[in-house]
Write a protein that holds these residues in place. Structure first.
Motif, mmCIF file in Angstrom:
data_model
loop_
_atom_site.group_PDB
_atom_site.id
_atom_site.type_symbol
_atom_site.label_atom_id
_atom_site.label_comp_id
_atom_site.label_asym_id
_atom_site.label_seq_id
_atom_site.Cartn_x
_atom_site.Cartn_y
_atom_site.Cartn_z
ATOM 1 N N ASN A 1 -21.496 59.749 -68.614
ATOM 2 C CA ASN A 1 -21.348 60.785 -67.564
ATOM 3 C C ASN A 1 -20.801 62.030 -68.028
ATOM 4 O OD1 ASN A 1 -22.784 59.346 -65.215
ATOM 5 N ND2 ASN A 1 -20.854 58.242 -65.355
ATOM 6 N N ASN A 2 -20.759 62.218 -69.473
ATOM 7 C CA ASN A 2 -20.087 63.228 -70.007
ATOM 8 C C ASN A 2 -18.650 63.811 -69.807
ATOM 9 O OD1 ASN A 2 -23.372 64.291 -68.884
ATOM 10 N ND2 ASN A 2 -22.965 63.674 -71.061
ATOM 11 N N TYR A 3 -18.010 62.768 -69.625
ATOM 12 C CA TYR A 3 -16.413 62.742 -69.036
ATOM 13 C C TYR A 3 -16.022 63.756 -67.932
ATOM 14 C CZ TYR A 3 -16.630 60.965 -73.815
ATOM 15 O OH TYR A 3 -16.647 60.127 -74.831
ATOM 16 N N TYR A 4 -16.693 64.914 -67.630
ATOM 17 C CA TYR A 4 -16.459 65.922 -66.853
ATOM 18 C C TYR A 4 -17.457 66.050 -65.610
ATOM 19 C CZ TYR A 4 -13.009 67.176 -70.398
ATOM 20 O OH TYR A 4 -12.067 67.388 -71.215
ATOM 21 N N GLY A 5 -16.972 66.308 -64.428
ATOM 22 C CA GLY A 5 -17.868 66.682 -63.292
ATOM 23 C C GLY A 5 -17.059 67.794 -62.707
ATOM 24 N N VAL A 6 -17.713 68.040 -61.542
ATOM 25 C CA VAL A 6 -17.019 69.232 -60.679
ATOM 26 C C VAL A 6 -17.243 68.793 -59.294
ATOM 27 C CG1 VAL A 6 -17.876 71.112 -62.116
ATOM 28 C CG2 VAL A 6 -19.283 70.459 -60.326
ATOM 29 N N TYR A 7 -16.323 69.353 -58.653
ATOM 30 C CA TYR A 7 -16.269 69.406 -57.164
ATOM 31 C C TYR A 7 -16.322 70.546 -56.779
ATOM 32 C CZ TYR A 7 -14.369 69.113 -52.379
ATOM 33 O OH TYR A 7 -14.299 68.971 -51.002
ATOM 34 N N VAL A 8 -17.451 70.934 -55.622
ATOM 35 C CA VAL A 8 -17.702 72.095 -54.920
ATOM 36 C C VAL A 8 -17.088 72.219 -53.599
ATOM 37 C CG1 VAL A 8 -19.542 74.025 -54.377
ATOM 38 C CG2 VAL A 8 -19.747 72.707 -56.316
ATOM 39 N N GLY A 9 -16.481 72.988 -53.326
ATOM 40 C CA GLY A 9 -15.878 73.071 -51.711
ATOM 41 C C GLY A 9 -15.745 74.386 -51.158
ATOM 42 N N ALA A 10 -15.401 74.506 -49.914
ATOM 43 C CA ALA A 10 -15.566 75.798 -49.187
ATOM 44 C C ALA A 10 -14.067 76.014 -48.530
ATOM 45 C CB ALA A 10 -16.632 76.036 -48.367
ATOM 46 N N SER A 11 -13.608 77.178 -48.409
ATOM 47 C CA SER A 11 -12.333 77.160 -47.556
ATOM 48 C C SER A 11 -11.948 78.472 -47.347
ATOM 49 C CB SER A 11 -11.120 76.502 -48.683
ATOM 50 O OG SER A 11 -9.891 76.590 -47.845
ATOM 51 N N ARG A 12 -11.163 78.620 -46.264
ATOM 52 C CA ARG A 12 -10.764 80.062 -45.961
ATOM 53 C C ARG A 12 -9.349 80.616 -46.730
ATOM 54 N NH1 ARG A 12 -11.883 82.443 -40.847
ATOM 55 N NH2 ARG A 12 -13.324 81.308 -39.618
ATOM 56 N N ASN A 13 -8.888 79.479 -47.351
ATOM 57 C CA ASN A 13 -7.937 79.828 -48.280
ATOM 58 C C ASN A 13 -8.296 80.236 -49.674
ATOM 59 O OD1 ASN A 13 -5.569 78.858 -46.733
ATOM 60 N ND2 ASN A 13 -6.113 76.889 -46.973
ATOM 61 N N GLU A 14 -7.503 80.865 -50.483
ATOM 62 C CA GLU A 14 -7.736 81.510 -51.701
ATOM 63 C C GLU A 14 -8.050 79.940 -52.501
ATOM 64 O OE1 GLU A 14 -5.573 84.695 -53.337
ATOM 65 O OE2 GLU A 14 -4.752 85.118 -51.546
ATOM 66 N N PRO A 15 -8.786 80.291 -53.603
ATOM 67 C CA PRO A 15 -9.092 78.981 -54.406
ATOM 68 C C PRO A 15 -7.941 78.451 -55.172
ATOM 69 C CG PRO A 15 -10.907 80.796 -54.955
ATOM 70 C CD PRO A 15 -9.802 81.134 -53.931
ATOM 71 N N GLU A 16 -6.925 79.065 -55.373
ATOM 72 C CA GLU A 16 -5.802 78.557 -55.840
ATOM 73 C C GLU A 16 -4.968 77.817 -54.826
ATOM 74 O OE1 GLU A 16 -7.002 81.959 -58.492
ATOM 75 O OE2 GLU A 16 -6.779 81.596 -56.299
ATOM 76 N N ILE A 17 -4.969 78.298 -53.788
ATOM 77 C CA ILE A 17 -4.175 77.569 -52.821
ATOM 78 C C ILE A 17 -4.793 76.354 -52.322
ATOM 79 C CG2 ILE A 17 -3.282 77.576 -50.319
ATOM 80 C CD1 ILE A 17 -2.908 80.637 -50.886
ATOM 81 N N ARG A 18 -6.245 76.260 -52.295
ATOM 82 C CA ARG A 18 -6.762 75.203 -51.800
ATOM 83 C C ARG A 18 -6.752 74.133 -53.062
ATOM 84 N NH1 ARG A 18 -7.647 71.813 -48.547
ATOM 85 N NH2 ARG A 18 -9.745 70.897 -48.371
ATOM 86 N N PHE A 19 -6.716 74.779 -54.403
ATOM 87 C CA PHE A 19 -6.636 73.695 -55.518
ATOM 88 C C PHE A 19 -5.269 73.014 -55.173
ATOM 89 C CE2 PHE A 19 -5.261 72.668 -59.774
ATOM 90 C CZ PHE A 19 -6.295 71.686 -60.183
ATOM 91 N N ASN A 20 -4.326 73.715 -55.071
ATOM 92 C CA ASN A 20 -2.840 73.154 -54.973
ATOM 93 C C ASN A 20 -3.042 72.022 -53.672
ATOM 94 O OD1 ASN A 20 -0.715 73.709 -56.468
ATOM 95 N ND2 ASN A 20 0.257 74.896 -55.039
ATOM 96 N N GLN A 21 -3.679 72.233 -52.766
ATOM 97 C CA GLN A 21 -3.699 71.437 -51.673
ATOM 98 C C GLN A 21 -4.482 70.115 -52.095
ATOM 99 O OE1 GLN A 21 -5.772 73.730 -48.792
ATOM 100 N NE2 GLN A 21 -3.922 74.639 -48.002
#
Length: 221
Positions: A116-136
């Protein structure tokens, strides 16, 4: 951004500015020796910045001067993100959405096998900035998508810059999130997140994209 809110945020290298991730070749003006040093440093940093290492490597590959960079990658037992350049090309086909105070974001996710090529991605949406959402996602298992607290690696800034500040209107937001998700799925084997609007139900703004994806024959790595 409030520094206290991102105190646990996994930091990235400072080789590129935020706006550089919009460029086709963000490292075009860098010397070969500097790019090799960037690859070494980003792969040996804690945490790693695999996105920047990949962008630097593919700049060298375009110049056909990536032999030494290959050795650096092999010696450090690391894998760059093979599908990133093609994914960056593909998102150019997605129309930009109306502006607003929400964000789409893409997280690089590990934990997959070689098939599966080792890496995939998660796509999301949020009212928070991406950095804050990543932290969450990394710190709160109750609100995070399955597997992200352990396997979430980093934000892929070169894949979501078009949707920082997207409208919070549900129709616009859900269409944008679904379009980004399903487009990336043409390149990447493992894409997780919600798809609320199937391709068959996209509105007329996405008709050109739909036709493009219908004839897109690129096989995942």
């Amino acid at each position: 951004m409030d520094k206290e809110k991102i105190s646990n945020f996994v930091p990235y290298s400072s080789f590129l500015k935020k706006e550089d991730f919009r460029k086709d070749r963000p490292f075009m003006r860098w010397y070969k020796s500097d790019l090799e040093e960037i690859i070494f440093k980003t792969l040996n940093s804690t945490p790693q910045d695999l996105e920047v290492a990949t962008l630097a490597f593919y700049e060298l590959k375009i110049r056909k001067k990536h032999f030494e960079a290959n050795k650096i990658i092999e010696e450090n037992n690391n894998r760059i993100i093979d599908w990133l350049p093609k994914a960056r090309e593909l998102i150019k086909q997605i129309p930009k959405c109306s502006s607003g105070n929400s964000n789409l974001y893409v997280i690089l996710r590990g934990g997959y096998t070689k098939s599966n090529n080792y890496y995939g991605v998660y796509v999301g949406a949020s009212r928070n900035e991406p950095e804050i959402r990543f932290n969450q996602h990394k710190s709160d298992i109750k609100i995070s998508a399955r597997g992200l607290p352990i396997n979430g690696i980093q934000l892929l800034r070169s894949l979501y810059w078009k949707w920082e500040g997207i409208s919070s209107n549900p129709k616009i937001l859900l269409h944008g999130e679904s379009a980004l998700h399903l487009s990336l799925k043409k390149i990447i084997k493992k894409v997780s997140g919600n798809v609320e609007v199937s391709i068959e139900n996209w509105d007329k703004k996405y008709l050109a994209l739909k036709k493009y994806l219908d004839t897109f024959n690129e096989k995942p790595f």
